[in-house]
Write an enzyme that holds these catalytic residues in place. Structure first.
Site, PDB file in Angstrom:
ATOM      1  N   GLU A 123      10.957   1.369   9.798  1.00  0.00           N
ATOM      2  CA  GLU A 123      11.730   2.579   9.477  1.00  0.00           C
ATOM      3  C   GLU A 123      11.133   3.716  10.006  1.00  0.00           C
ATOM      4  O   GLU A 123      10.266   4.156   9.178  1.00  0.00           O
ATOM      5  CB  GLU A 123      12.556   2.298   8.266  1.00  0.00           C
ATOM      6  CG  GLU A 123      13.684   3.147   8.373  1.00  0.00           C
ATOM      7  CD  GLU A 123      13.449   4.618   7.903  1.00  0.00           C
ATOM      8  OE1 GLU A 123      13.521   5.266   8.715  1.00  0.00           O
ATOM      9  OE2 GLU A 123      13.424   4.766   6.740  1.00  0.00           O
TER      10      GLU A 123
ATOM     11  N   LYS B 207       0.968  -1.113  -0.046  1.00  0.00           N
ATOM     12  CA  LYS B 207      -0.012  -0.099   0.036  1.00  0.00           C
ATOM     13  C   LYS B 207       0.753   1.130   0.088  1.00  0.00           C
ATOM     14  O   LYS B 207       1.590   1.540   1.033  1.00  0.00           O
ATOM     15  CB  LYS B 207      -0.995   0.205   1.287  1.00  0.00           C
ATOM     16  CG  LYS B 207      -1.980   0.935   0.900  1.00  0.00           C
ATOM     17  CD  LYS B 207      -2.413   1.422   2.232  1.00  0.00           C
ATOM     18  CE  LYS B 207      -1.544   2.753   3.162  1.00  0.00           C
ATOM     19  NZ  LYS B 207      -1.194   3.867   2.364  1.00  0.00           N
TER      20      LYS B 207
ATOM     21  N   CYS C  55      13.911  11.554   7.006  1.00  0.00           N
ATOM     22  CA  CYS C  55      13.877  10.979   8.381  1.00  0.00           C
ATOM     23  C   CYS C  55      15.294  11.015   8.942  1.00  0.00           C
ATOM     24  O   CYS C  55      15.523  11.209  10.057  1.00  0.00           O
ATOM     25  CB  CYS C  55      13.443   9.486   8.380  1.00  0.00           C
ATOM     26  SG  CYS C  55      13.908   8.408   7.260  1.00  0.00           S
TER      27      CYS C  55
ATOM     28  N   GLU D  82      10.277  16.074  15.747  1.00  0.00           N
ATOM     29  CA  GLU D  82      10.723  16.123  14.178  1.00  0.00           C
ATOM     30  C   GLU D  82       9.912  17.147  13.526  1.00  0.00           C
ATOM     31  O   GLU D  82       8.685  17.430  13.620  1.00  0.00           O
ATOM     32  CB  GLU D  82      10.324  14.864  13.446  1.00  0.00           C
ATOM     33  CG  GLU D  82      11.040  14.243  12.438  1.00  0.00           C
ATOM     34  CD  GLU D  82      10.799  12.926  11.918  1.00  0.00           C
ATOM     35  OE1 GLU D  82      11.381  12.269  11.264  1.00  0.00           O
ATOM     36  OE2 GLU D  82       9.673  12.369  12.102  1.00  0.00           O
TER      37      GLU D  82
HETATM   38  P1  ADP Z   1       4.012  10.435   7.461  1.00  0.00           P
HETATM   39  O1  ADP Z   1       3.558  11.270   8.829  1.00  0.00           O
HETATM   40  O2  ADP Z   1       5.242  10.473   6.835  1.00  0.00           O
HETATM   41  O3  ADP Z   1       2.773  10.836   6.490  1.00  0.00           O
HETATM   42  P2  ADP Z   1       2.555   8.078   8.295  1.00  0.00           P
HETATM   43  O4  ADP Z   1       3.103   7.220   9.330  1.00  0.00           O
HETATM   44  O5  ADP Z   1       1.119   8.998   8.663  1.00  0.00           O
HETATM   45  O6  ADP Z   1       3.732   9.274   7.773  1.00  0.00           O
HETATM   46  O7  ADP Z   1       2.559   7.392   6.836  1.00  0.00           O
HETATM   47  C1  ADP Z   1       3.057   6.374   6.067  1.00  0.00           C
HETATM   48  C2  ADP Z   1       2.427   5.519   5.638  1.00  0.00           C
HETATM   49  O8  ADP Z   1       1.473   4.901   6.522  1.00  0.00           O
HETATM   50  C3  ADP Z   1       1.332   6.091   4.416  1.00  0.00           C
HETATM   51  O9  ADP Z   1       1.520   4.884   3.552  1.00  0.00           O
HETATM   52  C4  ADP Z   1       0.225   6.003   5.141  1.00  0.00           C
HETATM   53  O10 ADP Z   1      -0.937   5.994   4.450  1.00  0.00           O
HETATM   54  C5  ADP Z   1       0.100   4.792   6.269  1.00  0.00           C
HETATM   55  N1  ADP Z   1      -0.548   4.946   7.198  1.00  0.00           N
HETATM   56  C6  ADP Z   1      -0.831   6.089   8.217  1.00  0.00           C
HETATM   57  N2  ADP Z   1      -1.752   5.648   9.137  1.00  0.00           N
HETATM   58  C7  ADP Z   1      -1.932   4.371   8.693  1.00  0.00           C
HETATM   59  C8  ADP Z   1      -2.790   3.520   9.660  1.00  0.00           C
HETATM   60  N3  ADP Z   1      -3.584   3.948  10.690  1.00  0.00           N
HETATM   61  N4  ADP Z   1      -2.833   2.115   9.335  1.00  0.00           N
HETATM   62  C9  ADP Z   1      -2.032   1.686   8.268  1.00  0.00           C
HETATM   63  N5  ADP Z   1      -1.505   2.437   7.548  1.00  0.00           N
HETATM   64  C10 ADP Z   1      -1.478   4.046   7.802  1.00  0.00           C
END
Ligand code: ADP
Length: 476
Positions: free
Chosen positions: A244, A168, A278, A379
């Site tokens: 990561e 995904k 990061c 961050e």
């Molecule tokens: P950032 O703050 O860098 O956007 P996220 O951790 O929110 O980082 O996003 C990184 C990935 O995790 C993206 O593909 C996002 O769609 C996915 N993501 C965010 N929240 C969830 C969740 N609750 N469950 C599964 N995937 C998630």
């Protein structure tokens, strides 16, 4: 979405729009999937595992090498797509495409080195053999900041090991993921081996990936909060986990360093990808003896940076991912300003010359930064360089280690002894020593503490996708 070797719509028939972060223009649509689509993708990956895992390493390596070549051939168009979808300047996109492609070549080479061991027994009539086999179906969730290299860093080792995969990609950058899937398909990855589910709401997909016992490993790159959440869910299904996550990198300038060279390094590193990395430095610890020269050089460098649409010549800093990111950066800068920081350059949102249509924040330098400021702990993920002046060389490692993160750290010194002492004492997974790019497909990348679990790249990056099987053999 790409499921079982074919491009398909979401089962629910919905789509969502992708926008250019520099202009706000809609640049594409992707299917808006949910847990039903995730289930179909996992079923395809599960079915394909039996045949893919028994291909020879030579066959898998040939496919990965073809995909590497296709990425190189299409580097120009991939870079343009990345700049349009993610925002970084075209030159930086080209660099990322090259870095991303290199993971396919590196792991193609590593595939042929998956070996076993013949081990001693205490019984004269017994022999032991241990081999390494692919773990099975891998679920990957990737971020938007490096929308191609974060995919290939997972796909390369997964495919090399003989695993099948469901991915995904981040909702902001699925078009880059689509382009990479087209390349892997063209390179000859069989149906079902690589599957991609896109969605605007990641939660149902993440839940489906982590609750399904057909999935044997979760690999995630993103924020610490989401990584922690997903690792917890994956633990309940006893899936292997590599995550990561975020970082808060110290950048230490020792009194014997060349302050101008260090400032040039800091300017190049801090504003890469508008600070949305990061491994971006978040605390620049500069010894008082070097501080004036360092700040002068950094100020001049930051003043010269041009923010704008990454497709335009001369632009060195692109937009942030969305308005929420701009608000977060602005809040950290205001907090620092209120608590006494100096702001010799930047410190405001950019809105002139059409930049109000995108998400831009001015490249910013903060001086007199102190530990009570939010920017010192959290961050930033934005183009803000906070300078902290220190006096005591013996204390600076302690200051640098005072964070719950542990991904990257940087050291500038001309003393070999200082460099090695700092390298050994810093509790971070990646240390740049007079170097601002301590990464490559050939070396392990990953963090300690809240920055994550596991390593990607290097030969360790392949181990994460393999499990060991032992045979005890009787000679009686
Ligand atoms: P950032 O703050 O860098 O956007 P996220 O951790 O929110 O980082 O996003 C990184 C990935 O995790 C993206 O593909 C996002 O769609 C996915 N993501 C965010 N929240 C969830 C969740 N609750 N469950 C599964 N995937 C998630």
């Amino acid at each position: 979405m790409f499921i079982n070797g074919a491009w398909v719509d979401a089962i629910g028939g919905e789509t969502f729009e992708i926008t250019n972060p520099a202009t706000g223009a809609v640049i594409g649509q992707m299917p808006d999937g949910d847990e039903r689509d995730a289930d179909a993708a996992i079923a395809a990956a599960h079915a394909a595992f039996a045949s893919w895992s028994t291909t020879t390493a030579y066959e898998r390596a040939d496919i990965l090498m073809r995909a590497w070549q296709l990425m190189k051939d299409r580097a120009g168009e991939l870079a343009e797509l990345m700049t349009t979808e993610q925002g970084k300047p075209l030159k930086a996109s080209r660099f990322e495409v090259g870095y991303g492609a290199d993971f396919l070549r590196w792991f193609a080479e590593e595939a042929r080195r998956i070996t076993g061991e013949w081990l001693p027994s205490s019984r004269p009539d017994q022999r032991f053999l241990a081999v390494r086999q692919p773990v099975g179906v891998v679920a990957a969730i990737t971020p938007w900041n490096y929308p191609i290299s974060m995919l290939t860093r997972k796909m390369g080792p997964a495919l090399a090991a003989g695993c099948t995969m469901v991915l995904k990609p981040a909702e902001a950058t699925p078009l880059c993921a689509k382009a990479i899937f087209e390349i892997l398909h063209e390179a000859g990855v069989p149906a079902g081996v690589m599957n991609m589910v896109t969605a605007q709401n990641p939660v149902p997909i993440g839940d489906a990936f982590t609750s399904d016992t057909r999935v044997k490993k979760l690999t995630f790159t993103g924020s610490t909060a989401v990584g922690r959440l997903l690792a917890g869910k994956a633990a309940a299904s006893l899936q292997r986990v590599s995550v990561e996550l975020g970082g808060h990198a110290p950048f230490i300038v020792y009194p014997d360093a060349d302050p101008e060279q260090a400032a040039k390094g800091a300017a190049a590193l801090k504003f890469l990808n508008s600070g949305q990395a990061c491994i971006s430095p978040n605390r620049l610890y500069v010894h008082r003896d070097a501080a004036d020269a360092f700040v002068d050089t950094l100020t001049a460098r930051v003043q010269r940076l041009v923010a704008g649409n990454g497709m335009d010549d001369g632009v060195g800093v692109g937009p942030l991912v969305n308005d929420a990111a701009v608000d977060k950066v602005a809040a950290q800068v205001e907090d620092a300003r209120d608590k006494g920081a100096g702001i010799p350059v930047g410190g405001y949102r950019l809105t002139d010359d059409g930049l109000d249509k995108g998400h831009f924040y001015a490249p910013t330098l903060l001086t007199d930064v102190t530990p009570d400021m939010t920017v010192y702990r959290e961050e930033t993920f934005g183009p803000v360089a906070p300078v902290v002046v220190y006096d005591d060389v013996d204390q600076v490692i302690e200051l640098a280690n005072d964070t719950h993160y542990g991904l990257a750290a940087y050291v500038y010194t001309q003393s070999l002894k200082t460099a090695i002492t700092a390298f050994e004492a810093l509790r971070f997974g990646i240390i740049g020593i007079n170097d601002v790019n301590p990464t490559s497909a050939s070396v392990p990348f990953g963090g300690m503490n809240d920055s994550g679990l596991g390593r990607e790249g290097g030969h360790e990056g392949l181990d994460e996708y393999l499990e060991t099987k032992t045979a005890g053999i009787s000679l009686r």
